[in-house]
Write a protein that holds these residues in place. Structure first.
Motif, PDB file in Angstrom:
ATOM      1  N   LEU A 115     -82.603   9.756 -82.795  1.00  0.00           N
ATOM      2  CA  LEU A 115     -83.001   8.887 -81.692  1.00  0.00           C
ATOM      3  C   LEU A 115     -84.476   9.092 -81.379  1.00  0.00           C
ATOM      4  O   LEU A 115     -85.009  10.185 -81.532  1.00  0.00           O
ATOM      5  N   LEU A 116     -85.109   8.045 -80.908  1.00  0.00           N
ATOM      6  CA  LEU A 116     -86.470   8.131 -80.381  1.00  0.00           C
ATOM      7  C   LEU A 116     -86.389   8.007 -78.870  1.00  0.00           C
ATOM      8  O   LEU A 116     -85.741   7.089 -78.351  1.00  0.00           O
ATOM      9  N   VAL A 117     -87.042   8.922 -78.159  1.00  0.00           N
ATOM     10  CA  VAL A 117     -87.050   8.900 -76.694  1.00  0.00           C
ATOM     11  C   VAL A 117     -88.475   8.653 -76.227  1.00  0.00           C
ATOM     12  O   VAL A 117     -89.392   9.416 -76.567  1.00  0.00           O
ATOM     13  N   LEU A 118     -88.670   7.589 -75.460  1.00  0.00           N
ATOM     14  CA  LEU A 118     -89.990   7.260 -74.923  1.00  0.00           C
ATOM     15  C   LEU A 118     -90.066   7.763 -73.487  1.00  0.00           C
ATOM     16  O   LEU A 118     -89.396   7.234 -72.592  1.00  0.00           O
ATOM     17  N   ASP A 119     -90.876   8.796 -73.290  1.00  0.00           N
ATOM     18  CA  ASP A 119     -90.969   9.471 -71.995  1.00  0.00           C
ATOM     19  C   ASP A 119     -92.172   8.943 -71.216  1.00  0.00           C
ATOM     20  O   ASP A 119     -93.267   9.472 -71.292  1.00  0.00           O
ATOM     21  N   ARG A 120     -91.965   7.852 -70.496  1.00  0.00           N
ATOM     22  CA  ARG A 120     -92.964   7.229 -69.604  1.00  0.00           C
ATOM     23  C   ARG A 120     -94.170   6.671 -70.373  1.00  0.00           C
ATOM     24  O   ARG A 120     -95.268   6.633 -69.862  1.00  0.00           O
ATOM     25  N   LEU A 121     -93.942   6.219 -71.601  1.00  0.00           N
ATOM     26  CA  LEU A 121     -95.004   5.531 -72.356  1.00  0.00           C
ATOM     27  C   LEU A 121     -95.392   4.263 -71.605  1.00  0.00           C
ATOM     28  O   LEU A 121     -94.548   3.604 -70.995  1.00  0.00           O
ATOM     29  N   THR A 144     -85.350   4.847 -73.412  1.00  0.00           N
ATOM     30  CA  THR A 144     -86.566   4.842 -72.599  1.00  0.00           C
ATOM     31  C   THR A 144     -86.279   5.539 -71.274  1.00  0.00           C
ATOM     32  O   THR A 144     -85.277   5.265 -70.617  1.00  0.00           O
ATOM     33  N   ILE A 145     -87.168   6.449 -70.910  1.00  0.00           N
ATOM     34  CA  ILE A 145     -87.041   7.174 -69.652  1.00  0.00           C
ATOM     35  C   ILE A 145     -87.651   6.341 -68.527  1.00  0.00           C
ATOM     36  O   ILE A 145     -88.611   5.599 -68.726  1.00  0.00           O
ATOM     37  N   LYS A 146     -87.064   6.453 -67.356  1.00  0.00           N
ATOM     38  CA  LYS A 146     -87.550   5.715 -66.194  1.00  0.00           C
ATOM     39  C   LYS A 146     -89.058   5.920 -66.030  1.00  0.00           C
ATOM     40  O   LYS A 146     -89.549   7.038 -66.062  1.00  0.00           O
ATOM     41  N   GLY A 147     -89.793   4.822 -65.870  1.00  0.00           N
ATOM     42  CA  GLY A 147     -91.244   4.886 -65.785  1.00  0.00           C
ATOM     43  C   GLY A 147     -91.928   4.432 -67.063  1.00  0.00           C
ATOM     44  O   GLY A 147     -93.151   4.277 -67.092  1.00  0.00           O
ATOM     45  N   THR A 148     -91.126   4.204 -68.133  1.00  0.00           N
ATOM     46  CA  THR A 148     -91.679   3.676 -69.385  1.00  0.00           C
ATOM     47  C   THR A 148     -91.961   2.191 -69.226  1.00  0.00           C
ATOM     48  O   THR A 148     -91.243   1.473 -68.515  1.00  0.00           O
ATOM     49  N   ILE A 189     -83.133  18.323 -79.159  1.00  0.00           N
ATOM     50  CA  ILE A 189     -84.256  17.648 -78.509  1.00  0.00           C
ATOM     51  C   ILE A 189     -85.550  18.241 -79.046  1.00  0.00           C
ATOM     52  O   ILE A 189     -85.805  19.439 -78.905  1.00  0.00           O
ATOM     53  N   ALA A 190     -86.356  17.404 -79.675  1.00  0.00           N
ATOM     54  CA  ALA A 190     -87.635  17.838 -80.242  1.00  0.00           C
ATOM     55  C   ALA A 190     -88.769  17.202 -79.458  1.00  0.00           C
ATOM     56  O   ALA A 190     -88.761  15.992 -79.210  1.00  0.00           O
ATOM     57  N   VAL A 191     -89.738  18.024 -79.047  1.00  0.00           N
ATOM     58  CA  VAL A 191     -90.872  17.526 -78.259  1.00  0.00           C
ATOM     59  C   VAL A 191     -92.171  17.990 -78.894  1.00  0.00           C
ATOM     60  O   VAL A 191     -92.202  18.946 -79.670  1.00  0.00           O
ATOM     61  N   VAL A 213     -88.809  13.221 -78.712  1.00  0.00           N
ATOM     62  CA  VAL A 213     -89.380  12.767 -77.442  1.00  0.00           C
ATOM     63  C   VAL A 213     -90.883  12.591 -77.595  1.00  0.00           C
ATOM     64  O   VAL A 213     -91.593  13.534 -77.951  1.00  0.00           O
ATOM     65  N   ILE A 214     -91.370  11.391 -77.313  1.00  0.00           N
ATOM     66  CA  ILE A 214     -92.806  11.109 -77.329  1.00  0.00           C
ATOM     67  C   ILE A 214     -93.249  10.880 -75.889  1.00  0.00           C
ATOM     68  O   ILE A 214     -92.698  10.032 -75.184  1.00  0.00           O
ATOM     69  N   GLY A 215     -94.239  11.650 -75.459  1.00  0.00           N
ATOM     70  CA  GLY A 215     -94.640  11.630 -74.059  1.00  0.00           C
ATOM     71  C   GLY A 215     -95.694  10.591 -73.726  1.00  0.00           C
ATOM     72  O   GLY A 215     -96.280   9.955 -74.609  1.00  0.00           O
ATOM     73  N   ASN A 216     -95.932  10.455 -72.447  1.00  0.00           N
ATOM     74  CA  ASN A 216     -96.935   9.546 -71.896  1.00  0.00           C
ATOM     75  C   ASN A 216     -98.295   9.752 -72.556  1.00  0.00           C
ATOM     76  O   ASN A 216     -98.691  10.880 -72.852  1.00  0.00           O
ATOM     77  N   GLU A 217     -99.012   8.628 -72.783  1.00  0.00           N
ATOM     78  CA  GLU A 217    -100.289   8.680 -73.502  1.00  0.00           C
ATOM     79  C   GLU A 217    -101.297   9.646 -72.887  1.00  0.00           C
ATOM     80  O   GLU A 217    -102.055  10.302 -73.606  1.00  0.00           O
ATOM     81  N   GLY A 218    -101.317   9.762 -71.571  1.00  0.00           N
ATOM     82  CA  GLY A 218    -102.300  10.619 -70.926  1.00  0.00           C
ATOM     83  C   GLY A 218    -101.806  12.012 -70.601  1.00  0.00           C
ATOM     84  O   GLY A 218    -102.551  12.992 -70.680  1.00  0.00           O
ATOM     85  N   ASN A 219    -100.508  12.120 -70.256  1.00  0.00           N
ATOM     86  CA  ASN A 219     -99.984  13.389 -69.747  1.00  0.00           C
ATOM     87  C   ASN A 219     -99.004  14.084 -70.672  1.00  0.00           C
ATOM     88  O   ASN A 219     -98.582  15.212 -70.398  1.00  0.00           O
ATOM     89  N   GLY A 220     -98.610  13.435 -71.743  1.00  0.00           N
ATOM     90  CA  GLY A 220     -97.689  14.061 -72.675  1.00  0.00           C
ATOM     91  C   GLY A 220     -96.255  14.092 -72.169  1.00  0.00           C
ATOM     92  O   GLY A 220     -95.887  13.388 -71.225  1.00  0.00           O
ATOM     93  N   VAL A 221     -95.461  14.941 -72.789  1.00  0.00           N
ATOM     94  CA  VAL A 221     -94.047  15.073 -72.436  1.00  0.00           C
ATOM     95  C   VAL A 221     -93.932  15.747 -71.071  1.00  0.00           C
ATOM     96  O   VAL A 221     -94.689  16.666 -70.738  1.00  0.00           O
ATOM     97  N   SER A 222     -92.963  15.309 -70.272  1.00  0.00           N
ATOM     98  CA  SER A 222     -92.787  15.869 -68.931  1.00  0.00           C
ATOM     99  C   SER A 222     -92.355  17.330 -68.998  1.00  0.00           C
ATOM    100  O   SER A 222     -91.759  17.777 -69.985  1.00  0.00           O
ATOM    101  N   ASP A 223     -92.656  18.066 -67.936  1.00  0.00           N
ATOM    102  CA  ASP A 223     -92.255  19.477 -67.862  1.00  0.00           C
ATOM    103  C   ASP A 223     -90.739  19.618 -67.964  1.00  0.00           C
ATOM    104  O   ASP A 223     -90.241  20.598 -68.543  1.00  0.00           O
ATOM    105  N   GLU A 224     -90.008  18.661 -67.415  1.00  0.00           N
ATOM    106  CA  GLU A 224     -88.547  18.732 -67.444  1.00  0.00           C
ATOM    107  C   GLU A 224     -88.031  18.652 -68.882  1.00  0.00           C
ATOM    108  O   GLU A 224     -87.156  19.413 -69.283  1.00  0.00           O
ATOM    109  N   PHE A 225     -88.588  17.743 -69.663  1.00  0.00           N
ATOM    110  CA  PHE A 225     -88.178  17.651 -71.064  1.00  0.00           C
ATOM    111  C   PHE A 225     -88.602  18.883 -71.855  1.00  0.00           C
ATOM    112  O   PHE A 225     -87.879  19.360 -72.733  1.00  0.00           O
ATOM    113  N   LEU A 226     -89.792  19.408 -71.545  1.00  0.00           N
ATOM    114  CA  LEU A 226     -90.234  20.626 -72.220  1.00  0.00           C
ATOM    115  C   LEU A 226     -89.248  21.764 -71.983  1.00  0.00           C
ATOM    116  O   LEU A 226     -88.907  22.516 -72.899  1.00  0.00           O
TER     117      LEU A 226
END
Length: 260
Positions: A115-121, A144-148, A189-191, A213-226
């Motif tokens: 699976l591909l997970v988009l974390d607030r992209l 897609t995570i809420k905020g994507t 889960i791979a980040v 999990v691919i994180g937000n362009e500016g902030n990366g993967v969320s601390d929760e996912f990490l």
């Protein structure tokens, strides 16, 4: 077959198309617009449910070619069509497509393998490109995570180049809910991360099903996912480059993930 031409902004089909240029109406109505002959052909081949096909009154293509592909086919005046079209040099044809929406249980029963997970992209070009790459790399679905950003925005749909019709997508999940369901499904889960990570080619990404999990362009993967991750990887870089474009990084990792 004679098809009517619409000139009035009071027309129900025009009003629907105008609403679908706005995300909240795409969400509410579970429909979106695609534009151009190639995307419509992909939709037909993929069995996407098309409600309307709309052509500009001076459309020069074969109108009858798509006449049976939708519930109704109409012409818009040049003025009305231009108010809906999202491309600078439109081919003069678009369609209203119904979303293929999944409940969580249905999604996890349907989406097999990685699976591909988009974390607030946020960037629609990145979102669409990742969806297209995920299909090419044999991934089973996208979460897609809420905020994507909206996966059905015009630019994302164009960048996905037909994959939007075929890839199962589960939208707007909370991080903790998504992580729990992923682990229940037996996936790791791979980040991407700088701390506590190893080079992607040494991480064993190809060893069993994973959720990348691919994180937000500016902030990366969320601390929760990490905190919930099973594998942390990085992509080594040389020179003065500090980071890769999110879609480029995702492509490298997805293809490593599929490698046997």
């Amino acid at each position: 077959m004679e098809m009517k031409t619409i000139y009035s902004t009071d027309n129900r089909i025009y009003k629907l198309c105008k609403e679908l240029t706005v995300k909240k109406y795409r969400d509410r109505l579970a429909k979106y617009i695609i534009e151009g002959e190639n995307l419509i052909e992909e939709a037909v081949k993929s069995g996407a449910a098309m409600e309307y096909i709309i052509m500009r009154e001076d459309y020069e293509g074969d109108a009858l070619c798509f006449a049976d592909a939708a519930e109704e086919t109409v012409y818009f005046s040049r003025q009305l069509f231009s108010q809906i079209a999202q491309t600078e040099t439109s081919q003069g044809i678009m369609a209203v497509v119904s979303k293929s929406e999944f409940a969580a249980d249905d999604f996890y029963n349907t989406a097999k393998g990685n699976l591909l997970v988009l974390d607030r992209l946020q960037d629609p070009g990145n979102i669409g490109t990742m969806l297209r790459t995920a299909e090419a790399a044999g991934y089973g679905g996208v979460v897609t995570i809420k905020g994507t950003g909206d996966i059905y925005s015009p630019k994302a749909v164009r960048a996905a180049a037909g994959s939007v019709f075929r890839m199962p997508v589960l939208q707007g999940e909370e991080t903790s809910t998504a992580a729990g369901r992923i682990k229940e499904s037996g996936r790791r889960i791979a980040v991407t991360a700088m701390d506590g990570s190893c080079a992607y080619y040494d991480a064993g990404l190809s060893g069993g099903a994973a959720a990348l999990v691919i994180g937000n362009e500016g902030n990366g993967v969320s601390d929760e996912f990490l905190a919930l991750s099973d594998i942390r990887v990085n992509i080594p870089m040389r020179g003065y480059v500090e980071s890769l474009n999110a879609a480029a990084a995702a492509a490298i990792l997805m293809y490593e993930n599929m490698r046997k």
